[in-house]
Design a protein around this motif. Sequence first.
Motif, short mmCIF file in Angstrom:
data_model
loop_
_atom_site.label_atom_id
_atom_site.label_comp_id
_atom_site.label_asym_id
_atom_site.label_seq_id
_atom_site.Cartn_x
_atom_site.Cartn_y
_atom_site.Cartn_z
N ALA A 23 97.36 -7.89 51.49
CA ALA A 23 97.17 -6.80 52.46
C ALA A 23 96.02 -7.18 53.39
O ALA A 23 94.98 -7.66 52.93
N LEU A 24 96.21 -6.98 54.66
CA LEU A 24 95.21 -7.32 55.67
C LEU A 24 95.02 -6.14 56.62
O LEU A 24 95.99 -5.57 57.11
N ALA A 25 93.78 -5.77 56.86
CA ALA A 25 93.46 -4.69 57.82
C ALA A 25 93.10 -5.31 59.16
O ALA A 25 92.34 -6.28 59.21
N VAL A 26 93.64 -4.73 60.25
CA VAL A 26 93.34 -5.21 61.59
C VAL A 26 92.84 -4.04 62.44
O VAL A 26 93.53 -3.01 62.55
N THR A 27 91.67 -4.19 63.02
CA THR A 27 91.09 -3.18 63.90
C THR A 27 91.03 -3.74 65.32
O THR A 27 90.58 -4.87 65.52
N ALA A 28 91.49 -2.95 66.27
CA ALA A 28 91.47 -3.38 67.68
C ALA A 28 90.37 -2.65 68.42
O ALA A 28 90.30 -1.42 68.40
N THR A 29 89.49 -3.40 69.07
CA THR A 29 88.45 -2.80 69.89
C THR A 29 88.91 -2.71 71.34
O THR A 29 89.74 -3.49 71.79
N SER A 30 88.38 -1.72 72.05
CA SER A 30 88.71 -1.54 73.46
C SER A 30 87.73 -0.54 74.06
O SER A 30 86.90 0.02 73.35
N SER A 31 87.88 -0.28 75.35
CA SER A 31 87.01 0.69 76.02
C SER A 31 87.22 2.11 75.50
O SER A 31 86.34 2.96 75.63
N THR A 32 88.38 2.39 74.93
CA THR A 32 88.68 3.74 74.46
C THR A 32 88.22 3.96 73.01
O THR A 32 88.40 5.04 72.47
N TYR A 33 87.65 2.92 72.40
CA TYR A 33 87.28 2.97 70.99
C TYR A 33 85.75 2.94 70.87
O TYR A 33 85.13 1.91 71.12
N PRO A 34 85.12 4.05 70.52
CA PRO A 34 83.65 4.11 70.49
C PRO A 34 83.04 3.12 69.51
O PRO A 34 83.62 2.82 68.46
N ARG A 35 81.87 2.65 69.84
CA ARG A 35 81.17 1.70 68.98
C ARG A 35 80.94 2.28 67.60
O ARG A 35 81.03 1.57 66.58
N ARG A 36 80.63 3.57 67.53
CA ARG A 36 80.34 4.19 66.23
C ARG A 36 81.57 4.12 65.31
O ARG A 36 81.44 3.97 64.09
N GLU A 37 82.78 4.21 65.90
CA GLU A 37 84.00 4.14 65.11
C GLU A 37 84.23 2.72 64.59
O GLU A 37 84.68 2.53 63.46
N LEU A 38 83.92 1.72 65.40
CA LEU A 38 84.05 0.34 64.96
C LEU A 38 83.12 0.06 63.79
O LEU A 38 83.52 -0.58 62.81
N LYS A 57 84.28 -1.14 60.01
CA LYS A 57 83.76 -2.34 59.35
C LYS A 57 83.13 -1.99 58.00
O LYS A 57 83.33 -2.70 57.00
N ARG A 58 82.38 -0.89 57.98
CA ARG A 58 81.70 -0.49 56.74
C ARG A 58 82.70 -0.10 55.66
O ARG A 58 82.59 -0.53 54.50
N PHE A 59 83.70 0.73 56.03
CA PHE A 59 84.70 1.16 55.05
C PHE A 59 85.49 -0.03 54.50
O PHE A 59 85.72 -0.12 53.29
N ALA A 60 85.90 -0.95 55.37
CA ALA A 60 86.67 -2.11 54.93
C ALA A 60 85.86 -2.96 53.97
O ALA A 60 86.38 -3.47 52.96
N GLN A 61 84.57 -3.10 54.25
CA GLN A 61 83.69 -3.88 53.38
C GLN A 61 83.54 -3.22 52.02
O GLN A 61 83.55 -3.89 50.98
N GLN A 62 83.43 -1.88 52.02
CA GLN A 62 83.31 -1.15 50.76
C GLN A 62 84.56 -1.32 49.90
O GLN A 62 84.48 -1.50 48.69
N ILE A 63 85.73 -1.28 50.57
CA ILE A 63 86.99 -1.39 49.85
C ILE A 63 87.25 -2.82 49.39
O ILE A 63 87.80 -3.06 48.32
N GLY A 64 86.83 -3.79 50.21
CA GLY A 64 86.99 -5.19 49.85
C GLY A 64 88.17 -5.88 50.50
O GLY A 64 88.40 -7.07 50.29
N ILE A 65 88.94 -5.16 51.28
CA ILE A 65 90.14 -5.73 51.90
C ILE A 65 89.76 -6.72 53.00
O ILE A 65 88.78 -6.51 53.72
#
Length: 255
Positions: free
Chosen positions: A33-48, A52-60
């Motif tokens: 399983a692989l998680a992919v997050t896409a950044t863009s102008s519509t995606y706030p920095r706080r959400e990114l 990153k933090r949640f994915a690191q906690q989960i380990g994926i």
Amino acid sequence: MLRELKSCVIAYSGGVDSTFLIKVAYDVLGSNALAVTATSSTYPRRELEDAKRFAQQIGIPHVIIHSEELDIEEFSMNPADRCYYCKKELFRKIQKIAKKHHLAAVLDGSNADDMFDYRPGGKARKELSVISPLKEVGLGKQEIRELSAEMNLSSSEKPAFACLASRFPYGIEITKARLRQVEQAETFLFSLGIHQCRVRYHNDIARIEVAKPDFQNILTHADEIVKRFKKLGFMYITLDIEGYRTGSMNEVLQK
């Protein structure tokens, strides 16, 4: 469902639904399983940072890509079906990642409640055969929050989030400057202790949506909010007395 797929890539925003999905997918499939997050102008920095933090906690395993919707004219001109063009671009990029890593399917975090709102991105999902496991098994937002809490996921109490493009009435062009204006306005409200908010953009007017229990907080800080919002470029600052609600910009379509 996940076991039958054997491997997958998940479009992962860091929100309640997709965080729950990557947790279950990683528990079931491990490194398949692989998680992919896409950044863009519509995606706030706080959400990114949350993603990153949640994915690191989960380990994926987690990959971050860039997918700039504003480069798509059909999106930036903000028609009622703008989400279709955004999702189609995003899912195509994620499909390429799935192919590169030899993973069988692309998933997203749409849930059963999404059937009750206007979701033009669903057309792109269907065209590109993207699977929505939470929706298919009938899990709604509240159930996902409850299950997330049982699994000790910090995302269980995270406020609902929609991309910043949802702050603009259909037909008003979406630009990087306007997106920054809205993002900075919302960040300021969060700094005042507001848990859930939207700053809807109506040219010179900022229409603030917060939960009704937060009305007093807004009024208490009214002078600070006015000063900050005018510095950001808004001329008039209003509080929507109907309160926060998802998809309020779609009310004109329903009418």
